[in-house]
Enzyme design. Structure first.
Site, PDB file in Angstrom:
ATOM      1  N   GLN A  51      -7.684  -1.794  -0.749  1.00 21.03           N
ATOM      2  CA  GLN A  51      -8.708  -2.850  -0.794  1.00 21.03           C
ATOM      3  C   GLN A  51      -9.707  -2.779   0.364  1.00 21.03           C
ATOM      4  OE1 GLN A  51      -7.777  -7.335  -1.184  1.00 21.03           O
ATOM      5  NE2 GLN A  51      -7.664  -6.501  -3.235  1.00 21.03           N
TER       6      GLN A  51
ATOM      7  N   PRO B  38      -0.029   0.551   6.116  1.00 18.85           N
ATOM      8  CA  PRO B  38       1.339   0.553   5.574  1.00 18.85           C
ATOM      9  C   PRO B  38       1.599   1.812   4.736  1.00 18.85           C
ATOM     10  CG  PRO B  38       0.314  -1.601   5.246  1.00 18.85           C
ATOM     11  CD  PRO B  38      -0.764  -0.678   5.735  1.00 18.85           C
TER      12      PRO B  38
ATOM     13  N   GLU C  27       0.817  -1.205   0.000  1.00 20.08           N
ATOM     14  CA  GLU C  27       0.000   0.000   0.000  1.00 20.08           C
ATOM     15  C   GLU C  27       0.853   1.259   0.000  1.00 20.08           C
ATOM     16  OE1 GLU C  27      -0.692  -2.709   1.639  1.00 20.08           O
ATOM     17  OE2 GLU C  27      -2.641  -3.240   0.817  1.00 20.08           O
TER      18      GLU C  27
ATOM     19  N   HIS D 161     -11.613  -6.156   8.614  1.00 19.20           N
ATOM     20  CA  HIS D 161     -12.380  -5.879   7.395  1.00 19.20           C
ATOM     21  C   HIS D 161     -13.611  -5.068   7.759  1.00 19.20           C
ATOM     22  CE1 HIS D 161      -9.974  -9.426   6.212  1.00 19.20           C
ATOM     23  NE2 HIS D 161     -10.092  -9.002   4.975  1.00 19.20           N
TER      24      HIS D 161
HETATM   25  C1  LIG Z   1      -1.788  -5.066   3.827  1.00 20.05           C
HETATM   26  C2  LIG Z   1      -2.835  -5.838   3.103  1.00 20.05           C
HETATM   27  N1  LIG Z   1      -3.192  -5.456   1.875  1.00 20.05           N
HETATM   28  C3  LIG Z   1      -4.147  -6.128   1.208  1.00 20.05           C
HETATM   29  C4  LIG Z   1      -4.770  -7.202   1.755  1.00 20.05           C
HETATM   30  C5  LIG Z   1      -5.861  -7.939   0.979  1.00 20.05           C
HETATM   31  N2  LIG Z   1      -5.391  -9.287   0.627  1.00 20.05           N
HETATM   32  C6  LIG Z   1      -5.693 -10.345   1.391  1.00 20.05           C
HETATM   33  S1  LIG Z   1      -4.898 -11.709   0.885  1.00 20.05           S
HETATM   34  C7  LIG Z   1      -4.149 -10.908  -0.393  1.00 20.05           C
HETATM   35  C8  LIG Z   1      -3.229 -11.656  -1.305  1.00 20.05           C
HETATM   36  C9  LIG Z   1      -2.146 -12.370  -0.564  1.00 20.05           C
HETATM   37  O1  LIG Z   1      -1.389 -13.142  -1.444  1.00 20.05           O
HETATM   38  P1  LIG Z   1      -0.224 -14.099  -0.942  1.00 20.05           P
HETATM   39  O2  LIG Z   1       0.683 -13.354  -0.021  1.00 20.05           O
HETATM   40  O3  LIG Z   1       0.392 -14.706  -2.124  1.00 20.05           O
HETATM   41  O4  LIG Z   1      -0.944 -15.199  -0.057  1.00 20.05           O
HETATM   42  P2  LIG Z   1      -2.023 -16.276  -0.496  1.00 20.05           P
HETATM   43  O5  LIG Z   1      -3.371 -15.668  -0.290  1.00 20.05           O
HETATM   44  O6  LIG Z   1      -1.758 -16.640  -1.907  1.00 20.05           O
HETATM   45  O7  LIG Z   1      -1.824 -17.414   0.431  1.00 20.05           O
HETATM   46  C10 LIG Z   1      -4.542  -9.579  -0.407  1.00 20.05           C
HETATM   47  C11 LIG Z   1      -4.129  -8.603  -1.416  1.00 20.05           C
HETATM   48  C12 LIG Z   1      -4.371  -7.555   3.060  1.00 20.05           C
HETATM   49  N3  LIG Z   1      -4.917  -8.584   3.694  1.00 20.05           N
HETATM   50  N4  LIG Z   1      -3.407  -6.866   3.690  1.00 20.05           N
END
Ligand SMILES: Cc1ncc(C[n+]2csc(CCOP(=O)(O)OP(=O)(O)O)c2C)c(N)n1
Ligand SMILES: Cc1ncc(C[n+]2csc(CCOP(=O)(O)OP(=O)(O)O)c2C)c(N)n1
Ligand SMILES: [Mg+2]
Ligand SMILES: [Mg+2]
Lengths: 349, 325, 325, 349
Positions: B82, B89, B60, B129
């Site tokens: 989101q 951050p 972010e 959330h």
């Molecule tokens: C700081 C932050 N930004 C955005 C989100 C929204 N979000 C939740 S999971 C995700 C993707 C995470 O991807 P990854 O690290 O590859 O983990 P995976 O879900 O594939 O296990 C996002 C963008 C969040 N939880 N935290």
């Protein structure tokens, strides 16, 4: 990618591994259904990542600290956490040790050194460094393992965690499950480094890429890294290459962004099938044994769900506990008002 | 006029702004192919291409910092975070950079970025959330903070935000993304900042609300009308700039104030409203100023319904305030 | 009793806590060999070693996140942020992690960290070495926010913070680091949180202040005493927990309130004080509540003296409030 | 480290380079003195880093964006910014284009695409990516150059900036002046990567380490990186190895943390001496010419100081300008009160 020559563990133990992986899969299947039926609020499946999670968890020792993200149910199973305890969290019921405070999949159990997960991506990575530093400071021979995804390598605390760990030579094994996707963003658009593992070089310690769908490869990479860390040789980054077979969560529709063909390719590399085939080939397991195992774990899950669903929600008053160690005046006042509202029936549990 | 939901109002505004001005770009996580996790940016990447609708890596600070850089150039970036819960951050980029660029450079480097983000509870989103933390941004000079509660305002305020000159935090009440429906003017519909909307007039008490609390407060007022209490309800629409005049004028008329927000009470935005009234309308006040808010705890999961202000809780507070003096 | 400066009070507390408890560690930028850019940690690394006094890389999220990890283990880390202005890269770790760990885990994982940081203006530090943003933290449930204004309180409140069970943001008014001097009790001197200090008693108006504003407000009160105005001055000491009782009691006695802080007015901590009074002491109020604060602009450099509340500005506000009603 | 074979520029131009470096040194010397005399509020010297800064600045084109930290006076000199303009900022007087809002050394001049600097470390690194993206989007053939130190490589926005630049192949040249210290923290404790340059690999693009005290090496590395960026080949990280000869700022006492021996070692590698020696050796300059040059630049500085010191502080009312594009109601009210306070003499300019 690291490929193991032979089995890393005796077949008796590998059968336990296979059972744990199957149990995880059964929980996922059941919970996805429960969510669709409106019986569970939300769910994050780990389907496809059982090899990586259970491979890593199996290589750790009891005192090691787990700093999970939200997808680490498989790791939880390797820590001896009862299924019912996991389900209590998922239902956020009054038996949940976290008092129903968090969305499903945000586990945390102090007694198992399984640190309470949050949703913000990456924050746990640096906690693991603090925990590792503290453990070493207190003379414990344990490590910390932060779990995170490919997406998390872009986060702020991946950078701070990796750099601090390098500087303090902290006993940490950074465990990255590269499941190819961060919600809808594919790995290639997340970062242009050739591998995620090589990012470790930027912090002065080794990174290893392993086939995350190969239990043996993961298990032995983690064992090695753990040994190094305990010996005082510093941290390691492990990139376990795997795949998220299901949606990101029950709120997600992956058909919007990825092809069925890609899914099929990875389905053929299923970590459970793979270990099963190995054991069948070696004669340690029959197809019938395997089917029976699946039935058993499904029954186990069904029973645990039934039990957890019966437990009621947390008591209303618990809303105000644990904000501070003891309620401070501003909160005391709110509690008093809340009690009045409850008594008057203005708010109803 | 077209009937639509609040989130469609958001989508319409983005679409229209991008169509009208090639300097408008969108960036954020999952906003391209996926159209945003709530579908606010649905269809934009297809229509305007990847160069104008950027899926970003997961950082972010990067999203906001990159948007700041684009804005320094002179573009009009609209960044999506989101969930408001994941904006932190980027907090340094927001309060240290975005909010201060114009000032620190003596006006040489304005940085006009719109940060859109869903916020608020009521969707069983638990601690991360669901949060409402508008006070963090409203207390930072240099930012504007805007919150729609209807589809028409969603479109009209967002278009104003995109073509404004200052950085704007645009908070979208996700709980009513799809339940708030209504007629939305077609074309270049703009709603000015700093003008509260009088949702209903009344003479006995002033109720101040914004976002998803507006429909709840409205319901509470409607119920009380039957008991002979005439409550005036103002939807603040923009917290910064705040329509101080409308707030004060209303209380001068009614002599009573009830403030409603989802965020915790202590140091919440309601405190500022109360402080303004205690300074500017003290002698009009017949009864203590009451705040109906989230409690001073993190946002819970299982007990969310007990945590959030409800129609009944708001109604009780209004009733008591009217009875008090 | 020993005569010392405020910053020496800080240094004494750190020294004593580290001596008493091996679980107390310090970490931060330049706190080791250099003893901190203001010398608050002078001598600590020499005495307690590098394993307990850690010079960190330049990343505040890392500092706070690492401290959180240490605290999860059970240690009592004291992290220094070089200036409050540089705390924002750690904001996510503070509001999303530190403040919420105990709650989200149902009490299983308390995270007790003390964050010490110099704050406030008056040292010609411009936009980024002068800010007061206590409201950002006071509005986050789960944190405590503490601000000393004397050497004795610096030591006593910091010792309380280090052995408290909750995360504490300990804001040190750098402007009076060396000008605030006084007697400090030797030994394990603890000052409890949530108890305001009555700096002077009075019957005409209540003045609320904290940090570097306390000595200025005191001077203003002293000057006014000669004109027959008897002002009561409270040093709040801790904003969270707040001594609500003392605040309300004082205004019930005097009927008037003047709130002083350096931070901008809009949504500042003064708003909460005013809101509390408008709710709990409305019928005692004889005059509008006045806030004397920094203006709603970023912190300036050349014109800092015009920006900050001064003895004269505070005095004028008190005088007018007393005259008002 | 890159070492140049011969001179990168004709001697006539190198003489200008030497003069610019000398001018920078003269400003530093003078301002350190002014601060000691209480005539200047604060100062951040760049002494020792003239080779890196002026080498980089010299290789850039007029339309390129500079995203500086607080130490980049040398870069400013290469952008044709008048000395008096620089001094107006340092004194925060009414002629300062930033209206005296910032501490000394936090320069910013829109017309020169020299972006207003802030104090928080690293934040400008990601701005540069946004600027580069925007410039390319608008069809300009320019690059962005964020300037930052060794310490800043640990910062959040180093990570976000490098990663975003890699992903979008943005025309950015990341210019890191590794001056060995971040206030009191030595480079080796900042991060355990062998070089800072190699951190670029973690983001999928090249990193180059150059001798930052060698004007030629810096100049040609930046030229090369610029060409690549303009060609669409993506970003480069340049690590210019140099040394901060003075204190971190006038608030700092480096004797607390570093040895005089270290200082002496680096003094022997002074970038100004080095270029001068080269030109003298080649017969393009005499010692007398050089001495005269020093006298000239000192006189130039003295005159500019005299002029800037005479200018008064900004008008009180300017305090409220530029917070928002136009004052919003809450501010209008404060302005009104402020005017009253001024009239009553409660506050005095
Ligand atoms: C700081 C932050 N930004 C955005 C989100 C929204 N979000 C939740 S999971 C995700 C993707 C995470 O991807 P990854 O690290 O590859 O983990 P995976 O879900 O594939 O296990 C996002 C963008 C969040 N939880 N935290
Ligand atoms: C976010 C942040 N944290 C801390 C500081 C305090 N600080 C100012 S300069 C500095 C060191 C910077 O070192 P480096 O990046 O190497 O640049 P140099 O000063 O050597 O040019 C620190 C810690 C700051 N300005 N910003
Ligand atoms: Mg992933
Ligand atoms: Mg440096």
């Amino acid at each position: 990618m690291g490929q193991m020559e032979g089995p890393s563990l005796p077949d008796t133990e590998l059968l336990k591994v296979l059972r744990t992986m199957s149990l995880g899969r059964a929980v996922d299947e059941r919970c996805m259904n429960l969510q669709r039926q409106g019986r569970l609020g939300f769910y994050v499946p780990m389907e496809g990542q059982e090899g990586a999670q259970i491979g890593c968890g199996w290589a750790l020792e009891k005192g090691d600290w787990i700093c999970p993200a939200y997808r680490e149910m498989g790791v939880a199973l390797t820590r001896g956490i009862p299924l019912s305890t996991i389900l209590d969290q998922l239902f956020g019921n009054s038996a949940d040790l976290s008092k129903g405070r968090q969305m499903p999949n945000h586990y945390g159990w102090r007694d198992h050194r399984f640190v309470s997960a949050s949703s913000p991506i990456g924050t746990q990575i640096i906690h693991a460094v603090g925990l590792a530093y503290a453990s070493r400071y207190k003379g414990e021979k344990v490590i910390s393992v932060p779990f995170f995804g490919d997406g998390a390598t872009s986060s702020t605390d991946f950078h701070s965690g990796m750099n601090f760990a390098g500087v303090y030579k902290a006993p940490v094994v950074f465990f990255c499950q590269n499941n190819q996707w961060a919600i809808s963003l594919p790995r290639e658009k997340q970062t242009k480094s050739t591998t995620l593992a090589m990012k470790a070089n930027a912090y002065g310690f080794p990174g290893v890429q392993v086939d995350g769908n190969d239990f043996h490869a993961v298990y032995s990479a983690v064992k090695d890294a753990r040994t190094r860390a305990i010996r005082g040789e510093g941290p390691t980054l492990i990139e376990a290459v795997t795949y998220r077979m299901g949606p990101h969560s029950t709120s997600d529709d992956p058909r919007r962004y990825r092809s069925s063909q890609e899914l099929a390719t990875w389905k053929a590399r299923d970590p459970i099938e793979r270990l099963k085939e190995e054991l069948v080939t070696r004669g340690a397991l029959t197809e019938a044994d395997f089917d029976k195992m699946q039935e058993e774990v499904r029954a186990e899950v069904a029973q645990a769900v039934q039990q957890a669903e019966k437990v009621g929600p947390p008591e209303p008053r618990t809303l105000f506990e644990d904000v501070w160690a003891r309620p401070i005046p501003q909160l005391q006042e709110e509690i008093q008002e809340f009690e009045e509202l409850l008594k008057e029936g203005v708010i109803r549990p | 006029m077209t009937d639509m939901t609040l989130i469609q109002g958001v989508n319409r505004a983005l679409h229209q702004a991008m169509k009208a001005d090639p300097d408008v770009l969108c960036l954020g996580e999952d906003i391209g192919v996926n159209g945003g996790v709530f579908r606010a940016t649905e269809g934009l990447q297809k229509e305007f291409g990847e160069a104008r609708v950027l899926d970003t890596p997961l950082n972010e600070s990067g999203i906001v910092g990159m948007a700041v850089g684009m804005a320094l150039y002179g573009l009009k970036p609209v960044a999506e975070i989101q969930f408001l819960d994941f904006i932190y951050p980027a907090f340094d980029q927001i309060v240290s950079e975005l909010a201060k660029f114009r000032y620190r450079s003596g006006g040489q480097f304005p940085a006009h970025v719109v940060l859109r983000t869903p916020y608020g509870g009521g969707i069983r989103g638990g601690l991360y959330h669901s949060q409402s933390t508008e006070q963090l941004f409203a207390s930072t000079p240099g930012l504007k903070v805007v919150i729609p509660s209807t589809p028409a305002d969603a479109k009209g305020l967002l278009l104003t935000a995109i073509f404004d000159e200052d950085p704007v935090l645009f908070l979208e009440p996700k709980r009513i993304y799809r339940t708030a429906t209504g007629e939305v003017p077609d074309g270049d519909h703009r709603v000015p900042f700093g003008k509260a909307r009088v949702v209903r007039e009344g003479s006995d008490v002033s109720v101040f609300a914004y976002g998803a609390m507006v429909p709840l407060a409205f319901q509470a007022c409607q119920v009380l009308e039957k008991t002979g209490i005439h409550a005036e309800l103002l939807d603040l629409r923009s917290l910064v700039p705040l329509d101080v005049e409308a707030v004060v004028r209303s209380v001068e008329k009614t002599g009573r104030a009830v403030i409603v927000h989802e965020a915790p009470k202590f140091c919440g935005f309601g405190a500022e409203l109360a402080a303004i009234l205690a300074e500017k309308a003290l002698y009009s006040l017949k009864a203590p100023i009451v705040r109906v808010t989230g409690y001073d705890t993190p946002f819970p999961y299982s007990l969310e319904n007990l945590y959030l202000p409800s129609v009944d809780r708001i109604g009780r507070a209004i009733q008591r305030t009217v009875a008090a003096g």
